[in-house]
Design a protein around this motif. Structure first.
Motif, PDB file in Angstrom:
ATOM      1  N   ARG A  11      -6.682  -6.133  -6.403  1.00  0.00           N
ATOM      2  CA  ARG A  11      -7.274  -6.659  -7.643  1.00  0.00           C
ATOM      3  C   ARG A  11      -6.990  -8.147  -7.786  1.00  0.00           C
ATOM      4  O   ARG A  11      -5.883  -8.621  -7.521  1.00  0.00           O
ATOM      5  N   LEU A  12      -7.997  -8.875  -8.219  1.00  0.00           N
ATOM      6  CA  LEU A  12      -7.872 -10.316  -8.425  1.00  0.00           C
ATOM      7  C   LEU A  12      -8.279 -10.644  -9.850  1.00  0.00           C
ATOM      8  O   LEU A  12      -9.404 -10.375 -10.267  1.00  0.00           O
ATOM      9  N   ASP A  13      -7.338 -11.214 -10.608  1.00  0.00           N
ATOM     10  CA  ASP A  13      -7.620 -11.677 -11.968  1.00  0.00           C
ATOM     11  C   ASP A  13      -7.580 -13.198 -11.975  1.00  0.00           C
ATOM     12  O   ASP A  13      -6.787 -13.815 -11.260  1.00  0.00           O
ATOM     13  N   PHE A  14      -8.409 -13.797 -12.800  1.00  0.00           N
ATOM     14  CA  PHE A  14      -8.549 -15.249 -12.815  1.00  0.00           C
ATOM     15  C   PHE A  14      -7.790 -15.933 -13.938  1.00  0.00           C
ATOM     16  O   PHE A  14      -7.502 -17.122 -13.866  1.00  0.00           O
ATOM     17  N   ALA A  15      -7.489 -15.186 -14.995  1.00  0.00           N
ATOM     18  CA  ALA A  15      -6.770 -15.742 -16.140  1.00  0.00           C
ATOM     19  C   ALA A  15      -6.226 -14.587 -16.963  1.00  0.00           C
ATOM     20  O   ALA A  15      -6.756 -13.472 -16.909  1.00  0.00           O
ATOM     21  N   PRO A  16      -5.169 -14.818 -17.733  1.00  0.00           N
ATOM     22  CA  PRO A  16      -4.678 -13.766 -18.621  1.00  0.00           C
ATOM     23  C   PRO A  16      -5.754 -13.401 -19.636  1.00  0.00           C
ATOM     24  O   PRO A  16      -6.453 -14.284 -20.156  1.00  0.00           O
ATOM     25  N   PRO A  17      -5.917 -12.118 -19.925  1.00  0.00           N
ATOM     26  CA  PRO A  17      -6.912 -11.736 -20.939  1.00  0.00           C
ATOM     27  C   PRO A  17      -6.474 -12.192 -22.317  1.00  0.00           C
ATOM     28  O   PRO A  17      -5.280 -12.326 -22.585  1.00  0.00           O
ATOM     29  N   PRO A  18      -7.437 -12.460 -23.200  1.00  0.00           N
ATOM     30  CA  PRO A  18      -7.073 -12.840 -24.573  1.00  0.00           C
ATOM     31  C   PRO A  18      -6.401 -11.679 -25.282  1.00  0.00           C
ATOM     32  O   PRO A  18      -6.545 -10.520 -24.899  1.00  0.00           O
ATOM     33  N   SER A  19      -5.653 -11.985 -26.298  1.00  0.00           N
ATOM     34  CA  SER A  19      -4.949 -10.952 -27.047  1.00  0.00           C
ATOM     35  C   SER A  19      -5.954 -10.004 -27.701  1.00  0.00           C
ATOM     36  O   SER A  19      -6.987 -10.423 -28.238  1.00  0.00           O
ATOM     37  N   ALA A  20      -5.645  -8.738 -27.639  1.00  0.00           N
ATOM     38  CA  ALA A  20      -6.514  -7.734 -28.255  1.00  0.00           C
ATOM     39  C   ALA A  20      -6.097  -7.488 -29.701  1.00  0.00           C
ATOM     40  O   ALA A  20      -4.938  -7.654 -30.066  1.00  0.00           O
ATOM     41  N   THR A  21      -7.056  -7.088 -30.507  1.00  0.00           N
ATOM     42  CA  THR A  21      -6.727  -6.677 -31.868  1.00  0.00           C
ATOM     43  C   THR A  21      -6.174  -5.260 -31.814  1.00  0.00           C
ATOM     44  O   THR A  21      -6.293  -4.555 -30.814  1.00  0.00           O
ATOM     45  N   ALA A  22      -5.567  -4.846 -32.890  1.00  0.00           N
ATOM     46  CA  ALA A  22      -4.960  -3.515 -32.925  1.00  0.00           C
ATOM     47  C   ALA A  22      -5.996  -2.413 -32.762  1.00  0.00           C
ATOM     48  O   ALA A  22      -5.715  -1.356 -32.210  1.00  0.00           O
ATOM     49  N   SER A  23      -7.209  -2.651 -33.248  1.00  0.00           N
ATOM     50  CA  SER A  23      -8.209  -1.586 -33.250  1.00  0.00           C
ATOM     51  C   SER A  23      -9.125  -1.611 -32.030  1.00  0.00           C
ATOM     52  O   SER A  23      -9.710  -0.593 -31.672  1.00  0.00           O
ATOM     53  N   VAL A  24      -9.272  -2.785 -31.387  1.00  0.00           N
ATOM     54  CA  VAL A  24     -10.193  -2.894 -30.251  1.00  0.00           C
ATOM     55  C   VAL A  24      -9.467  -3.536 -29.075  1.00  0.00           C
ATOM     56  O   VAL A  24      -9.328  -4.757 -29.014  1.00  0.00           O
ATOM     57  N   PRO A  25      -8.980  -2.739 -28.121  1.00  0.00           N
ATOM     58  CA  PRO A  25      -8.292  -3.312 -26.957  1.00  0.00           C
ATOM     59  C   PRO A  25      -9.266  -4.102 -26.099  1.00  0.00           C
ATOM     60  O   PRO A  25     -10.444  -3.764 -25.984  1.00  0.00           O
ATOM     61  N   HIS A  26      -8.749  -5.184 -25.522  1.00  0.00           N
ATOM     62  CA  HIS A  26      -9.601  -6.027 -24.676  1.00  0.00           C
ATOM     63  C   HIS A  26      -9.807  -5.368 -23.316  1.00  0.00           C
ATOM     64  O   HIS A  26      -8.886  -4.804 -22.734  1.00  0.00           O
TER      65      HIS A  26
END
Length: 216
Positions: A11-26
């Motif tokens: 797996r290759l990720d390009f950047a940290p994902p943005p913070s998710a809200t409590a109700s909707v995970p990123h």
């Protein structure tokens, strides 16, 4: 399809994902590249993606945190060396998962040295030895790679003659995973679980157009 923790280097990720809200995970979009190290078309697509397309993704703040790429090792048995090349990549994945993508690049760069005519007079372990030496180009200890690849010249303790090597079970697992989705042609691109009509001949501009439409 999930990436087992033991294969996290795929797996290759390009950047940290943005913070998710409590109700909707990123959740990121996932591009899966089914590629065979012994396939010229796979080599062409891999080279375009890694040298031209991925830098565009990293430089785009709208794309980088929204896209993950997964390399799916796709053995094509009509290329007999394909199995051995993928075993070498699995050995590197075991020993130095952070060097997997670099070693994949080396394998594609050197693939003609493992085409049919290039290996016809070699034993299997001789081919493994050459593959293990390539690991040094990716910063991995070739002797350790060879120890995982070498096939013994005597039966196992139970008398079995199909003794395999140190990565046989890993090869079985990636093969089973690929068969579950029925991918045949390499390279094949699967985006968010759906096979895409992509081509190894796509330029960076064509990929940029595609990413603009799909990574939102």
């Amino acid at each position: 399809m999930a990436v087992p923790p033991k294969f996290a280097g795929h797996r290759l990720d390009f950047a940290p994902p943005p913070s998710a809200t409590a109700s909707v995970p990123h959740a990121t979009h996932t591009l899966e590249l089914y590629a065979d190290y012994c396939c010229p078309f796979s080599a062409r697509m891999f080279h375009t993606l890694t040298t031209a397309v991925f830098p565009l993704v990293r430089a785009n703040p709208a794309w980088a945190p929204e896209l993950s790429v997964v390399f799916r090792q796709h053995v094509q048995p009509w290329h007999p060396s394909s199995t051995l090349m993928h075993e070498a990549a699995l050995a590197v994945l075991r020993l130095a998962p952070h060097r997997f993508w670099a070693f994949s690049g080396v394998l594609f760069d050197e693939q003609t040295a493992f085409f049919d005519v290039s290996v016809v007079d070699e034993t299997r372990n001789q081919t493994y030895a050459r593959l293990a030496k390539l690991a040094a180009k990716a910063g991995v200890d070739g002797e350790q790679v060879y120890r995982l690849l070498e096939v013994a010249d005597k039966p196992a303790q139970d008398g079995s003659l199909n003794v395999g090597n140190g990565v046989t079970n890993d090869l079985k697992l990636v093969t089973k995973m690929n068969r579950l989705v029925g991918v045949h042609v390499s390279p094949t691109v699967v985006f968010d679980g759906v096979v895409q009509d992509t081509s190894s001949g796509w330029t960076a501009d064509r990929w940029k157009e595609w990413l603009t439409k799909n990574v939102v």
